[in-house]
Design an enzyme around this catalytic site. Structure first.
Site, short mmCIF file in Angstrom:
data_model
loop_
_atom_site.label_atom_id
_atom_site.label_comp_id
_atom_site.label_asym_id
_atom_site.label_seq_id
_atom_site.Cartn_x
_atom_site.Cartn_y
_atom_site.Cartn_z
N HIS A 1 -31.81 21.40 19.34
CA HIS A 1 -32.21 20.08 18.82
C HIS A 1 -31.97 18.98 19.84
O HIS A 1 -32.64 17.95 19.81
CB HIS A 1 -31.47 19.79 17.52
CG HIS A 1 -31.99 20.56 16.35
ND1 HIS A 1 -33.06 20.14 15.61
CD2 HIS A 1 -31.61 21.75 15.83
CE1 HIS A 1 -33.31 21.03 14.66
NE2 HIS A 1 -32.44 22.02 14.78
N GLN B 1 -24.20 16.61 17.33
CA GLN B 1 -24.03 18.05 17.21
C GLN B 1 -22.55 18.42 17.21
O GLN B 1 -22.13 19.36 16.52
CB GLN B 1 -24.75 18.78 18.35
CG GLN B 1 -24.76 20.30 18.21
CD GLN B 1 -25.52 20.77 16.98
OE1 GLN B 1 -26.52 20.17 16.59
NE2 GLN B 1 -25.05 21.83 16.36
N GLU C 1 -33.32 32.49 11.16
CA GLU C 1 -33.65 31.14 10.71
C GLU C 1 -35.16 31.00 10.58
O GLU C 1 -35.84 30.60 11.53
CB GLU C 1 -33.11 30.10 11.69
CG GLU C 1 -31.59 30.06 11.76
CD GLU C 1 -31.07 28.89 12.58
OE1 GLU C 1 -31.91 28.13 13.09
OE2 GLU C 1 -29.86 28.75 12.71
N ALA D 1 -24.58 25.55 16.49
CA ALA D 1 -24.41 25.52 17.95
C ALA D 1 -23.28 24.59 18.35
O ALA D 1 -23.06 23.54 17.74
CB ALA D 1 -25.69 25.05 18.62
#
Length: 574
Positions: A490, A462, A540, A483
Site C-alpha cells: 500500500h 502502516q 487475500e 506487513a
C-alpha cells in the site's frame, strides 16, 4: 475569548515537538489524514485483514476519543460553541487506583463516518496501556436498523439515518470510544447541513484546587452542523459547578463529572472527569496528551494516563512515573529522550535506573537517551531507584534502513524481503487509479460492483496498523496478515483492497470476475490461495496490485505469483 486556556495550547505544542523528535523521519503529506473517511476508502477488519489491514483514511494516533462514565442528564443552560480542535487522548479519573493490566483508554482511527447504504467501514482500535492484559472488545450499535456492527467492529450501512457505534473494553466496560455514523442513499437528495454527531474537548481530566476555575474548549462535528449549542451539567455540584459557557469551578474536595451535551442532538455528549483537591496551591489541570501518552501535573496517580501505581505508604516514596511519550519509531542512528516526571512531587529520591530489553535494537544511557542500533523492537524501561517496583516503559521500533525503493525488471517490488524507505510517499498512483476506474466501469456493465476500501497508506500509518495486530495477536501471527512498516504494497500507491476484506469475498461473483478480467486492466490478484509460503501472506482475494497491462497479462498467463515470476523471495531477515 478563552484566554485561560493558552497554557494548554503551549503544553500541547511542546508535546508535539517532543513527539516529532521520536517519530519516523518519513512524515509526509501524501497520506490522507482525515477524521471522516471517503465513501470509497475504509478501514479494514482485523484477523482476516491480511497484509493490507487497517485502512487509508484515518486520523493520526493523536485523534480525539470521546468517552465517559456518567449518564448525560441535562439542564436548560445553553451557549453557542466557540472552540478549536485540540487533539487529546482522554481518560476518566478513577476513584480507586488503576488495576495492573487494566485498560484505561481506547483510541480509534476515526470517529465520524459518512457512508452509503451497503458500504462497510472498520475503525482500527488501540487499547492502552499497551501492557493491558485483556484487550478484547465489545461492539454495539445505537440503531442496528441504520448501521450494524459485528464482533470485530465491521460497520455496515443498513438504511438512511444516524447511529452511534460503540466499542467497550470487555475488561473495563466503563472505558469506551464511539463512532458517529451517517448512512445515506446516494440516489436520494441530501442536505449536507446536519445535526451534531460528535463532541471533542481540549481537556477530559481536570485536577483543581478549591476555588480554581477552568474551561475546556468544545468542538462539535461535523463542521457544517447547523446548531452547535451546548448544555452543561455537573454530576455533583457540591464538588464542582459549571456555568452555561463551560466554566468549571472547584467547590470542595472530591470527584465529579462535567458533561456537555449537544442541544440539537441530546444523544451526543462528552465528559470531563474533575478531581478537586483540598488545598489551594494553584490550578493543577492535567491537560491533554497524544496517543503516545502524557504526564499530568497532578500528584494523584489516578489522574494520569499510562501510569504505574504501587501501594507504598512510606513517606517520600516514589509512587508513579510519567513519561512525555510511550512509543518511539526510530531509524538507525537516531536518538531521542522522554522527559520523566516522578510523583509525588515531594518524593525524597527521584533518581532513575534505565535499561533496554534488547541492546542490539536500541540502547539507553543513564539519563534516558535512547539510541537506535538495529532494525527490530524492544522495550526501554525506567525505574525508580528508591522504589524499583515503580516503572514506565517506552516501546521502541527501529525501522528498516532502506534508502531507495527496489525495482526488478522495471517493477517496483515491496514484500518481506524488499523494503521501501520511510520517506517514500508517492500517494495513489494516477495510472493505477485510472486503470481501476476503467475496471470498475466494466464490472458495472456486467452487473457487478467493485469499489476501493483501502488504497495508499504511508509508512507511519502502516506502523500503527502493524503494532495494533502485534499487540492483539502476537508478532508471529500478525506477520501472516499484516506487513511491517516499509514492507506494505500500500505504500507504493499501486495496491487496492476491494469491496469486502474478509475471506468470504472469495465466494462472490465480483471475485470470480476479477480472476477472469483483472489482468486485462493491468492488475493481478497479489496473494493467491495456497501461496503463503511464497508470497509471505495468507490468501487475500480482495488485494489487487497494478503492474500495467503487458506485465499483468504476462504474470497471469504464467500462473505464477509475482515472486515466482521475478525469481525473488519474500522473507523477513529476522
Amino acid at each position: 475569548m478563552k484566554n485561560n486556556k493558552l497554557r494548554i495550547f503551549a503544553g500541547i505544542a511542546a508535546l508535539t515537538v517532543l513527539l516529532a523528535g521520536c517519530s519516523s523521519k518519513g512524515q509526509n503529506g501524501g497520506e490522507n489524514q482525515m477524521t471522516e473517511p471517503s465513501d470509497t476508502m475504509a478501514t479494514l477488519p482485523e484477523v482476516d485483514g491480511g497484509e493490507d489491514d487497517g485502512g487509508a483514511q484515518t486520523t493520526s494516533p493523536e485523534a480525539e476519543d470521546i468517552w465517559s462514565t456518567d449518564d448525560a442528564a441535562v439542564t436548560e443552560n445553553t451557549t453557542d460553541t466557540n472552540g478549536e480542535q485540540l487533539n487529546t487522548v482522554p481518560q476518566d479519573a478513577p476513584q480507586t487506583p488503576v488495576r495492573n493490566g487494566e485498560v484505561t483508554a481506547i483510541e480509534l482511527s476515526f470517529y465520524d463516518v459518512s457512508m452509503e447504504i451497503g458500504n462497510q467501514y472498520m475503525p482500527l482500535v488501540s487499547m492502552y496501556p499497551e501492557s493491558a492484559s485483556d484487550k478484547s472488545e465489545i461492539w454495539t450499535s445505537s440503531d442496528s436498523s441504520v448501521a450494524s456492527v459485528d464482533d470485530m467492529g465491521l460497520i455496515t450501512g443498513e438504511s438512511e439515518g444516524y447511529a452511534t457505534i460503540t466499542v467497550k473494553s470487555a475488561d473495563s466496560p466503563n472505558v469506551y470510544a464511539s463512532v458517529s455514523v451517517r448512512v445515506y442513499d446516494p440516489d436520494s437528495d441530501y442536505d449536507d447541513s446536519d445535526v451534531v454527531q460528535r463532541i471533542s474537548l481540549s481537556d477530559y481530566n481536570l485536577t483543581l484546587d478549591v476555588g480554581d476555575t477552568e474551561m475546556p474548549y468544545v468542538t462539535m462535528y461535523p463542521e457544517w452542523a447547523d446548531d452547535k449549542s451546548e448544555i452543561w451539567k455537573s454530576s455533583d455540584t457540591s464538588v464542582a459547578t459549571v456555568d452555561s459557557k463551560g466554566n468549571v469551578t472547584a467547590v470542595s474536595p472530591g470527584y465529579a463529572t462535567i458533561t456537555v451535551t449537544s442541544k440539537a442532538n441530546d444523544d451526543v455528549y462528552a465528559s470531563v472527569s474533575v478531581h478537586v483537591r483540598g488545598t489551594s496551591s494553584g490550578t493543577g489541570s492535567s491537560g491533554g496528551g497524544s496517543g503516545n501518552g502524557s504526564g499530568g501535573s497532578s500528584d494523584d496517580p489516578s489522574d494520569n494516563d499510562y501510569i504505574t501505581v504501587e501501594d507504598n505508604d512510606e513517606p517520600g516514596a516514589v509512587k508513579q512515573i510519567n513519561l512525555t511519550f510511550y512509543t518511539a519509531n526510530m531509524e538507525i542512528g537516531e536518538t531521542t529522550m522522554p522527559i520523566v516526571s516522578m510523583y509525588p512531587d515531594d518524593a525524597d529520591d527521584k533518581s532513575e535506573i534505565w535499561s533496554s530489553s534488547d541492546t542490539s535494537v536500541a540502547t539507553v544511557d543513564d539519563v534516558g537517551n535512547i539510541t537506535a542500533v538495529g532494525v527490530g523492537d524492544c522495550i526501554i524501561t525506567v525505574k525508580s531507584a528508591s522504589n524499583p517496583n515503580v516503572e514506565a516503559n517506552v516501546s521502541v521500533r527501529v525501522n528498516t534502513s532502506a534508502t531507495e525503493p527496489t525495482y526488478i525488471e522495471g517493477i517496483l517490488v515491496t514484500n518481506k524481503t524488499y523494503a521501501l524507505p520511510a520517506d517514500f510517499a508517492p500517494g495513489v498512483n494516477p495510472d493505477a487509479q485510472a486503470a481501476f476506474d476503467s475496471m470498475a466501469a466494466a464490472a458495472q456493465a456486467d452487473g457487478l460492483s467493485l469499489y476501493v476500501v483501502s488504497g495508499y497508506r504511508s509508512y507511519d500509518y502502516q506502523s500503527q496498523i502493524y503494532d495494533n495486530y502485534v499487540a492483539a495477536y502476537g508478532k508471529e501471527e500478525a506477520d501472516r496478515f499484516s506487513a511491517r512498516p516499509g514492507h506494505s504494497e500500500h505504500q507504493t500507491g499501486l495496491a487496492f483492497d476491494l469491496n469486502n476484506v474478509t475471506d468470504s469475498f472469495a465466494n462472490t461473483d465480483e471475485y470470480a470476475w476479477l480472476q477472469a478480467h483483472a489482468h486485462e486492466y493491468g492488475f493481478i490478484i497479489r496473494y493467491p490461495d495456497g501461496k503463503e509460503s511464497i508470497t509471505g501472506y495468507k490468501f487475500e482475494p480482495w488485494h489487487v496490485r497494478y503492474l500495467g497491462k503487458d506485465t499483468a497479462q504476462a504474470v497471469h498467463d504464467s500462473g505464477l505469483t509475482l515472486e515466482e515470476y521475478l525469481g525473488i523471495s519474500s522473507k523477513y531477515s529476522d
